[in-house]
Design a protein around this motif. Structure first.
Motif, PDB file in Angstrom:
ATOM      1  N   LEU A  61      34.250  26.532  46.242  1.00 31.68           N
ATOM      2  CA  LEU A  61      33.184  26.363  47.229  1.00 31.68           C
ATOM      3  C   LEU A  61      31.798  26.491  46.599  1.00 31.68           C
ATOM      4  N   GLY A  62      31.769  26.835  45.312  1.00 29.41           N
ATOM      5  CA  GLY A  62      30.491  26.975  44.635  1.00 29.41           C
ATOM      6  C   GLY A  62      29.797  28.288  44.923  1.00 29.41           C
ATOM      7  N   LEU A  63      30.549  29.292  45.372  1.00 31.22           N
ATOM      8  CA  LEU A  63      29.945  30.584  45.692  1.00 31.22           C
ATOM      9  C   LEU A  63      29.736  31.408  44.425  1.00 31.22           C
ATOM     10  N   ALA A  64      28.679  32.208  44.400  1.00 25.36           N
ATOM     11  CA  ALA A  64      28.357  33.039  43.239  1.00 25.36           C
ATOM     12  C   ALA A  64      29.338  34.203  43.144  1.00 25.36           C
ATOM     13  N   LEU A  65      29.986  34.336  42.010  1.00 33.99           N
ATOM     14  CA  LEU A  65      30.963  35.396  41.796  1.00 33.99           C
ATOM     15  C   LEU A  65      30.644  36.125  40.494  1.00 33.99           C
ATOM     16  N   LYS A  66      31.101  37.379  40.402  1.00 34.40           N
ATOM     17  CA  LYS A  66      30.942  38.123  39.148  1.00 34.40           C
ATOM     18  C   LYS A  66      31.946  37.568  38.139  1.00 34.40           C
ATOM     19  N   GLU A  67      31.412  36.868  37.150  1.00 34.88           N
ATOM     20  CA  GLU A  67      32.267  36.123  36.231  1.00 34.88           C
ATOM     21  C   GLU A  67      33.248  37.026  35.494  1.00 34.88           C
ATOM     22  N   GLU A  68      32.788  38.226  35.083  1.00 34.64           N
ATOM     23  CA  GLU A  68      33.676  39.082  34.294  1.00 34.64           C
ATOM     24  C   GLU A  68      34.891  39.537  35.103  1.00 34.64           C
ATOM     25  N   VAL A  69      34.704  39.761  36.422  1.00 37.11           N
ATOM     26  CA  VAL A  69      35.844  40.168  37.255  1.00 37.11           C
ATOM     27  C   VAL A  69      36.797  38.989  37.447  1.00 37.11           C
ATOM     28  N   CYS A  70      36.231  37.810  37.690  1.00 38.73           N
ATOM     29  CA  CYS A  70      37.077  36.612  37.828  1.00 38.73           C
ATOM     30  C   CYS A  70      37.922  36.412  36.573  1.00 38.73           C
ATOM     31  N   VAL A  71      37.287  36.593  35.427  1.00 45.06           N
ATOM     32  CA  VAL A  71      37.997  36.430  34.157  1.00 45.06           C
ATOM     33  C   VAL A  71      39.118  37.466  34.036  1.00 45.06           C
ATOM     34  N   ASP A  72      38.824  38.719  34.415  1.00 39.86           N
ATOM     35  CA  ASP A  72      39.843  39.772  34.311  1.00 39.86           C
ATOM     36  C   ASP A  72      41.040  39.485  35.222  1.00 39.86           C
ATOM     37  N   VAL A  73      40.763  39.003  36.433  1.00 45.57           N
ATOM     38  CA  VAL A  73      41.853  38.695  37.362  1.00 45.57           C
ATOM     39  C   VAL A  73      42.701  37.540  36.815  1.00 45.57           C
ATOM     40  N   LEU A  74      42.034  36.502  36.344  1.00 46.67           N
ATOM     41  CA  LEU A  74      42.759  35.357  35.796  1.00 46.67           C
ATOM     42  C   LEU A  74      43.594  35.764  34.580  1.00 46.67           C
ATOM     43  N   LYS A  75      43.002  36.581  33.716  1.00 52.78           N
ATOM     44  CA  LYS A  75      43.743  37.030  32.533  1.00 52.78           C
ATOM     45  C   LYS A  75      44.972  37.838  32.936  1.00 52.78           C
ATOM     46  N   ALA A  76      44.812  38.695  33.929  1.00 53.58           N
ATOM     47  CA  ALA A  76      45.945  39.504  34.391  1.00 53.58           C
ATOM     48  C   ALA A  76      47.048  38.607  34.953  1.00 53.58           C
ATOM     49  N   TYR A  77      46.659  37.584  35.710  1.00 49.35           N
ATOM     50  CA  TYR A  77      47.674  36.697  36.288  1.00 49.35           C
ATOM     51  C   TYR A  77      48.334  35.835  35.213  1.00 49.35           C
TER      52      TYR A  77
END
Length: 784
Positions: A416-432
Motif C-alpha cells: 500500500l506504500g505505507l511508511a514502515l520501520k525497515e529494520e523491523v520488516c527485515v527482521d520479520v522477513l528474515k525470521a520467516y
C-alpha cells in the motif's frame, strides 16, 4: 445495530494517471486479502480433518484468529484506501435535513472514525455469527408459541378450583407484571425466560436482531420482538426537498423508523439499569441504548468487550451528531451526563480494556492476534512494529502460523506504500525465511527473500543454498531465484566463497611432503562448485572460484581433491568465456580478471599433469620385475626351467625399462612445463591492470614457493634414479638462470639441500670416469 452507511457515491474522476494507477494497485491489494482469508479457510478445514487432539486444536485456533484478522484488515483498509484516494467520501459537505436517517448517513460518509468503528462492530458480530451457526433453530423451550404457558396454565387451574397458590405467582400476564407485582412466574417459565434472554443476547451480539425478533415471536413474546425494533432511525421520504417538488404527482411513500425513538431509548436505558431484571435482559436493552456497564456485566471475552465498547461509542457519536444538527429528541437529553458527555475514541477503548478486571479479558488483551487486531484498528503501524520487534527478541519462539501472518501483514502494508520501520520488516522477513528453510519449503524461500534489501537478499539466499545438498533440487532453486528477480550471479558466488572459506588453514610455507587425504569438509568445498556450473553465463566466475579452491588444496598436498575440482570445470569453459565476451559486441581484450583466471587455470592444469606424471613414474619404478632365484641344477629339467625364467625376466625387465624411460621423459617434460611456464612463469599473472586482490596474490606467490621447489626435487630424484646425472646438473643451470629466476622461490635450506643432491650426481659422474659436469675427461699433454 448497524446504523448503515447508505449507498456509496460514484468514484471521483481524476485525470492524473499516477493516481488512477495507484487506485487500481491498492484496490487490487485489498482484494488479494480476500484470497488470503480463503486460503486460511482451506487450511483450517485440512487441519480439522487431521484430528481433534490438543495440538490440532491449537493450530486451528491460530488459523481462526488469522482468518478473523484478515477479515478485519479487508474491511478497514477497503475504507481507508478509498479515503486516501478520495473515492466515494464526502468530507465537508453537510446538507440540512429533517430526517434522522439522512443526517446519520451524512455523518458516516464524512467521518472516518465512526465509519470504521461501525466496521469493527460489524466485524466482531460476523465472527460471533460464524461461531453460533443456526443454534436458535435447535433450541427447545418448555413453552410452545404461548408466552409463559406454564404460568397461564396454573392461573387457569386456580380460577377453576378457587384454591390459592402454595407458592405466590403473578396474577396477571402482561409483560410488566412480574416486576410490577414483585411476584415470580412458574419455575418452568422462569427457566424458559432465562434461556431465551441469554439466547436473544447471543443473537444481538452476533448482529442478528431480526433473528432475535423471530425467536421472540416463536416463543409467544411478540411484544418483546417489538421492543427490539425501536432503534431504527426515523425517515419520512415524503418530507424531503426532492419529494416536495413532485408532491402533486407522486404517491405517498412509506415512513421508516421510530418517530418516538427518544422515548424508546430512555425506556431501554432504564430497563438496563433495573437490577431486578435478568442480567441478559438488562444487557439486551443496554446494547440498544448505549449503556456500557450492563453489557460488560455479561461479556466474557476480549472480543465481547471490544464489541461492547465500540457499539456504545458509535451510539454515542450518532446521538451527539443528531444533537448538534438539532434533530435530537428531548427525552435523550435526560440520559445521564456520562453518556451524553462521553468523549469516546478508539485509543480510549483499548486503554479501558487494558485495565479490565476480568482475568480472561486482561490475559487475552496481550494475546498476539488481539494485539495485532488492536493496532490494525488504531492504524498505529509504529506501535505494531514495536510489538513485532519485541516478539522476535523474546526467548519463547513464535508459532510458525503467527510468523507467517506477521510477514504477510507487513508485505500487505508495504504494497500500500505505507511508511514502515525497515529494520523491523527485515527482521520479520528474515525470521520467516529461516522458518521456511528449517521446514524445507524450497519453493517458497526465493519469493520471500526477494522482499529483502538486495544485499541482504543475496546473503540470505546464499545461506539457504548452502543447506541444499540434493543435486536434483539445485537447478530448481536457481530458477526460482531468477523468477523472483534475485541476483543469481552474486548469490552463487557468495555460496562458493562462504563454503570454501570455512575452516580455513593458514596459507604459509611448510615442509609437508606426504599426500593428504580428502576430508568431509573438502568434499563439501568440491561439491559447492556445482552452483556456478548450471548457467554458462557464470563460467568465468566458476573458473575463478575453482582456482581459489584448488590453490588451497595444492598448498595442503591434497592433489586428488584438486583433480576432482579441476575435472568439474567444463573443458569448453575458456572458449565459452571468450564467446560470451565477443557475443556482447566487445572487440577489446578480455577483462584482466578473466584473462588472469584462465592463465591460472592453465598453470594448475600443468602442475596437476606434472604431479600425475610423477605418480605414474613412481608407481612404475617401484614395480620392477623380480629376478628369479635359480634352482639347483642337478637335473636337466631344472636347468631348462631356470633358463626359461631368466628369459622371461629379461623380457619383462626390458619392457619395464622401456616403459620407465618413456615415463621418465614424460615426467621431465611436464615438470619443465611448470618450471618454464610460458610468458612470465608459473602462477604469475600476465595482466597487471586487474583489480587488486592481495589475498590471491599472496596465495599465488606462496604456491610458487611451495610447489616449484617441490617439483624441482621430484624431477631431480627422477633423473638421479634413472642415472641421468648429467641432466640433473642441467636442472641447476635452469634454476640459477637470471631469465627464469627460479632460485628466488627457494628458501636457503632448500637451496642447501638441492646443492647437496647435485653433489651426489657429480660424485656419481666422477665414479663413471666423467668430470663433475658429466663431460668426458680430456687426457693431459705434458710439454717438456
Amino acid at each position: 445495530m448497524d446504523w448503515g452507511q447508505g449507498e456509496l457515491l460514484s468514484p471521483v474522476v481524476r485525470d492524473d494517471e499516477v493516481t488512477i494507477a495507484a487506485r487500481r494497485r491498492r484496490k487490487t491489494t485489498v482484494a488479494c486479502i480476500l484470497q488470503l482469508g480463503e486460503n486460511v479457510d482451506v487450511l483450517q478445514s485440512v487441519v480439522l480433518r487431521a484430528g481433534r487432539d490438543s495440538k490440532t486444536a491449537g493450530v486451528r485456533w491460530l488459523l481462526q484468529q488469522e482468518n478473523c484478522s484478515w477479515r478485519l484488515i479487508t474491511s478497514l483498509y477497503r475504507d481507508r484506501v478509498q479515503l486516501a484516494l478520495g473515492d466515494d467520501i464526502m468530507t465537508d459537505m453537510v446538507v440540512p435535513s429533517e430526517s434522522e436517517k439522512v443526517v446519520v448517513e451524512q455523518l458516516f460518509q464524512r467521518d472516518a472514525v465512526i465509519r470504521q468503528s461501525q466496521l469493527v462492530v460489524d466485524w466482531l458480530e460476523s465472527i460471533a455469527k460464524d461461531q453460533i451457526g443456526d443454534f436458535s433453530d435447535n433450541i427447545e423451550y418448555y413453552a410452545k408459541n404461548v408466552c409463559w404457558e406454564n404460568t397461564l396454565h396454573a392461573l387457569k387451574l386456580r380460577r377453576k378450583s378457587g384454591a390459592s397458590f402454595t407458592i405466590p405467582l403473578v396474577t396477571e400476564l402482561d409483560p410488566d407484571a412480574p416486576l410490577r407485582q414483585q411476584r415470580p412466574l412458574a419455575n418452568l417459565d422462569r427457566e424458559d425466560d432465562a434461556r431465551l434472554l441469554k439466547n436473544l443476547f447471543t443473537l444481538i451480539r452476533a448482529g442478528m436482531t431480526e433473528e432475535a425478533q423471530r425467536l421472540c415471536k416463536r416463543c409467544g413474546q411478540a411484544w418483546r420482538a417489538a421492543t427490539l425494533e425501536g432503534w431504527k432511525l426515523y425517515h419520512d421520504p415524503n418530507r424531503t426537498s426532492e419529494s416536495r417538488l413532485s408532491a402533486a404527482s407522486a404517491e405517498l411513500q412509506a415512513v421508516e423508523g421510530n418517530p418516538q425513538r427518544g422515548i424508546w431509548k430512555v425506556c431501554c436505558w432504564r430497563m438496563a439499569e433495573e437490577e431486578q431484571l435478568n442480567r441478559y435482559e438488562r444487557a439486551i436493552y443496554a446494547a440498544l441504548s448505549g449503556n456500557l456497564k450492563p453489557i460488560l456485566a455479561v461479556c466474557e471475552s476480549w472480543e465481547d468487550c471490544v464489541w461492547a465498547h465500540f457499539r456504545v461509542m458509535v451510539d454515542s457519536l450518532v446521538e451527539k451528531d443528531l444533537m448538534s444538527s438539532g434533530m435530537a429528541h428531548q427525552e435523550v437529553e435526560t440520559l445521564p451526563r456520562e453518556y451524553l458527555e462521553a468523549n469516546w475514541t478508539m485509543e480510549k477503548v483499548f486503554e479501558e480494556l487494558q485495565a479490565s478486571e476480568l482475568k480472561r479479558v486482561f490475559e487475552e488483551t496481550s494475546e498476539h492476534y488481539h494485539v495485532i487486531q488492536k493496532f490494525v484498528i488504531l492504524g498505529d503501524l509504529d506501535g505494531l512494529l514495536e510489538e513485532f520487534s519485541d516478539w522476535l527478541t523474546a526467548s519463547k519462539p513464535l508459532p510458525s502460523h503467527l510468523l507467517r501472518f506477521m510477514t504477510h501483514l507487513l508485505l500487505f502494508y508495504r504494497s500500500l506504500g505505507l511508511a514502515l520501520k525497515e529494520e523491523v520488516c527485515v527482521d520479520v522477513l528474515k525470521a520467516y525465511v529461516s522458518l521456511l528453510i528449517r521446514d524445507r519449503q524450497t519453493d517458497l524461500v526465493a519469493s520471500y527473500v526477494s522482499q529483502l534489501p538486495a544485499e541482504l537478499a543475496t546473503v540470505q539466499y546464499a545461506a539457504f543454498l548452502e543447506t541444499v545438498s540434493q543435486p536434483e533440487l539445485r537447478p530448481r532453486c536457481l530458477q526460482l531465484a531468477t523468477d523472483a528477480g534475485l541476483d543469481v550471479a552474486a548469490i552463487t558466488k557468495l555460496v562458493v566463497e562462504t563454503v570454501r572459506e570455512t575452516n580455513e588453514t593458514e596459507f604459509t610455507h611448510h615442509n609437508q611432503t606426504l599426500e593428504m587425504g580428502t576430508t568431509k569438509e573438502d568434499l563439501r568445498k568440491i561439491d559447492v562448485i556445482d552452483w556456478l556450473l548450471f548457467d554458462p553465463a557464470h563460467r568465468a566466475e566458476s573458473l575463478k572460484q575453482s582456482n581459489a579452491i584448488m590453490r588451497k588444496f595444492l598448498a595442503l598436498q591434497k592433489h586428488d581433491a584438486a583433480k576432482v575440482v579441476f575435472s568439474k570445470v567444463p573443458e569448453d569453459s575458456m572458449r565459452e568465456i571468450y564467446c560470451q565476451w565477443s557475443g556482447v559486441g566487445q572487440t577489446t581484450a578480455l577483462p584482466a580478471e578473466d584473462e588472469n583466471a584462465i592463465r591460472e587455470h592453465l598453470c594448475i592444469r600443468a602442475y596437476l599433469e606434472a604431479h600425475e606424471a610423477f605418480t605414474d613414474w613412481f608407481s612404475h619404478s617401484s614395480s620392477a620385475p623380480q629376478k628369479p632365484v635359480p634352482a639347483s641344477e642337478a637335473k636337466f629339467t631344472e636347468r631348462v626351467a631356470n633358463e626359461m625364467r631368466e628369459k622371461e625376466y629379461q623380457a619383462a625387465l626390458s619392457a619395464w625399462s622401456c616403459r620407465l624411460d618413456v615415463l621418465t621423459e614424460d615426467v621431465k617434460e611436464r615438470i619443465y612445463n611448470v618450471l618454464l611456464f610460458v610468458d612470465g612463469g608459473w602462477m604469475i599473472d600476465n595482466r597487471q591492470d586487474s583489480e587488486p586482490d592481495s589475498e590471491r596474490s599472496h596465495q599465488m606467490a606462496a604456491l610458487r614457493s611451495l610447489c616449484l621447489p617441490r617439483l624441482s626435487f621430484l624431477l631431480l630424484s627422477v633423473l638421479q634414479n634413472s642415472s641421468r646425472d648429467q641432466e640433473a646438473l642441467r636442472l641447476a643451470d635452469i634454476i640459477s638462470s637470471d631469465q627464469h629466476r627460479l632460485y628466488q622461490v627457494f628458501a636457503k635450506e632448500e637451496l642447501r639441500r638441492f646443492l647437496q643432491k647435485l653433489r651426489e650426481s657429480s660424485l656419481s659422474l666422477l665414479d663413471r670416469g666423467l668430470d663433475p659436469l658429466g663431460y668426458e675427461l680430456q687426457p693431459c699433454t705434458h710439454t717438456h
